[in-house]
Design an enzyme around this catalytic site. Sequence first.
Site, PDB file in Angstrom:
ATOM      1  N   ASP A 176      24.248  15.700  91.030  1.00  0.00           N
ATOM      2  CA  ASP A 176      24.797  15.963  89.705  1.00  0.00           C
ATOM      3  C   ASP A 176      23.723  15.515  88.698  1.00  0.00           C
ATOM      4  O   ASP A 176      22.753  14.850  89.078  1.00  0.00           O
ATOM      5  CB  ASP A 176      26.088  15.134  89.571  1.00  0.00           C
ATOM      6  CG  ASP A 176      26.615  15.086  88.151  1.00  0.00           C
ATOM      7  OD1 ASP A 176      26.748  16.150  87.541  1.00  0.00           O
ATOM      8  OD2 ASP A 176      26.876  13.971  87.655  1.00  0.00           O
TER       9      ASP A 176
ATOM     10  N   ASP B 157      24.377  14.679  84.634  1.00  0.00           N
ATOM     11  CA  ASP B 157      24.851  13.732  83.625  1.00  0.00           C
ATOM     12  C   ASP B 157      25.504  12.511  84.261  1.00  0.00           C
ATOM     13  O   ASP B 157      26.425  12.634  85.066  1.00  0.00           O
ATOM     14  CB  ASP B 157      25.865  14.417  82.690  1.00  0.00           C
ATOM     15  CG  ASP B 157      25.201  15.450  81.789  1.00  0.00           C
ATOM     16  OD1 ASP B 157      24.151  15.133  81.212  1.00  0.00           O
ATOM     17  OD2 ASP B 157      25.738  16.572  81.670  1.00  0.00           O
TER      18      ASP B 157
ATOM     19  N   SER C  34      25.179  21.089  87.719  1.00  0.00           N
ATOM     20  CA  SER C  34      25.698  20.418  86.535  1.00  0.00           C
ATOM     21  C   SER C  34      26.674  21.286  85.769  1.00  0.00           C
ATOM     22  O   SER C  34      26.442  22.485  85.570  1.00  0.00           O
ATOM     23  CB  SER C  34      24.535  20.042  85.609  1.00  0.00           C
ATOM     24  OG  SER C  34      25.035  19.524  84.401  1.00  0.00           O
ATOM     25  N   ALA C  35      27.760  20.652  85.309  1.00  0.00           N
ATOM     26  CA  ALA C  35      28.715  21.332  84.441  1.00  0.00           C
ATOM     27  C   ALA C  35      28.241  21.234  82.984  1.00  0.00           C
ATOM     28  O   ALA C  35      28.938  21.662  82.074  1.00  0.00           O
ATOM     29  CB  ALA C  35      30.095  20.695  84.597  1.00  0.00           C
TER      30      ALA C  35
ATOM     31  N   ASP D 160      28.681  11.285  90.337  1.00  0.00           N
ATOM     32  CA  ASP D 160      29.381  10.191  89.652  1.00  0.00           C
ATOM     33  C   ASP D 160      30.856  10.507  89.469  1.00  0.00           C
ATOM     34  O   ASP D 160      31.565   9.795  88.774  1.00  0.00           O
ATOM     35  CB  ASP D 160      28.737   9.895  88.284  1.00  0.00           C
ATOM     36  CG  ASP D 160      29.102  10.940  87.244  1.00  0.00           C
ATOM     37  OD1 ASP D 160      29.508  10.577  86.134  1.00  0.00           O
ATOM     38  OD2 ASP D 160      28.998  12.142  87.556  1.00  0.00           O
TER      39      ASP D 160
END
Length: 289
Positions: free
Chosen positions: A38, A40, A153-154, A227
Amino acid sequence: MIPELSSASVCMRDPQRVEEIIKTMQEDGTSTIQVISDFDMTLTRFAYNGKRCPTSHNILDNSKLISEECKAQLKDLLNTYYPIEIDSKRTAEEKLPLMVEWWTKAHTLLVQQRIRKDLLQDVVKESDAMLREGYQLFFDHLQEHSIPLLIFSAGVGDVLEEVIRQAGVFHPNVKVFSNYMDFDETGALKAFKGELIHIYNKREGALLNTGHFQELKSRHNVLLLGDSLGDLTMADGVHSMENILKIGFLNDKLEERKTSYLNAYDIVLVKDETMEVPNAILLHLTCTK
């Protein structure tokens, strides 16, 4: 055992299993490894000197490219949906439509701002975004050993790529799958491209727009970094996966989320703002016996 794994911030449900996975992956050799991460709050810091660091969305939300009215609306969305995202009492199925709702509304607001492509570089430079301490070793070591790093990543792809580029570690082995902006001929944001990638469909989102997973077929050992519990599905499409070591950064709401993280991740790093543990594992995996 790797000394860093006995650090105070490291929690493991089954240390023996962790040791076995690492041993097998090391024996299989570097050419069988891929890293899936991921972005962020995983590759970037959650906080610095007690102050929250921005996500790739926050970098835009807090920037000069956004009107005050839009900033207020984005903040309202954050205050509404972030507590839902980290609520350990809700299931992924319950959260899913609400996360889609959040990202869709946020993207609509950003598009209305007609953000200029040529200003993104400055906005990232002026932001408080920071990769985790030890990032240089992490990125450089993977590149040196030709280990692919796939970032799911979103967030906003254009922004997070710029963060990596400005840190000087956007190496050829790095591939990013995220929400990318679509600019018109004047260089203003007109839409977001393709399917929305959100916290619970990162792998599907990536599989829709790439054919390059073929070249990863022989890399059946995965180091996964995330995370959130939504990050655990990022490796679902890996071809004939043999071993996966899942490392989770627990940044926020520690007490109420710790048990669910320990049940889901092999290694949980509690309030650890560094890449020390992933780096120690990588160095161990790549050292020749």
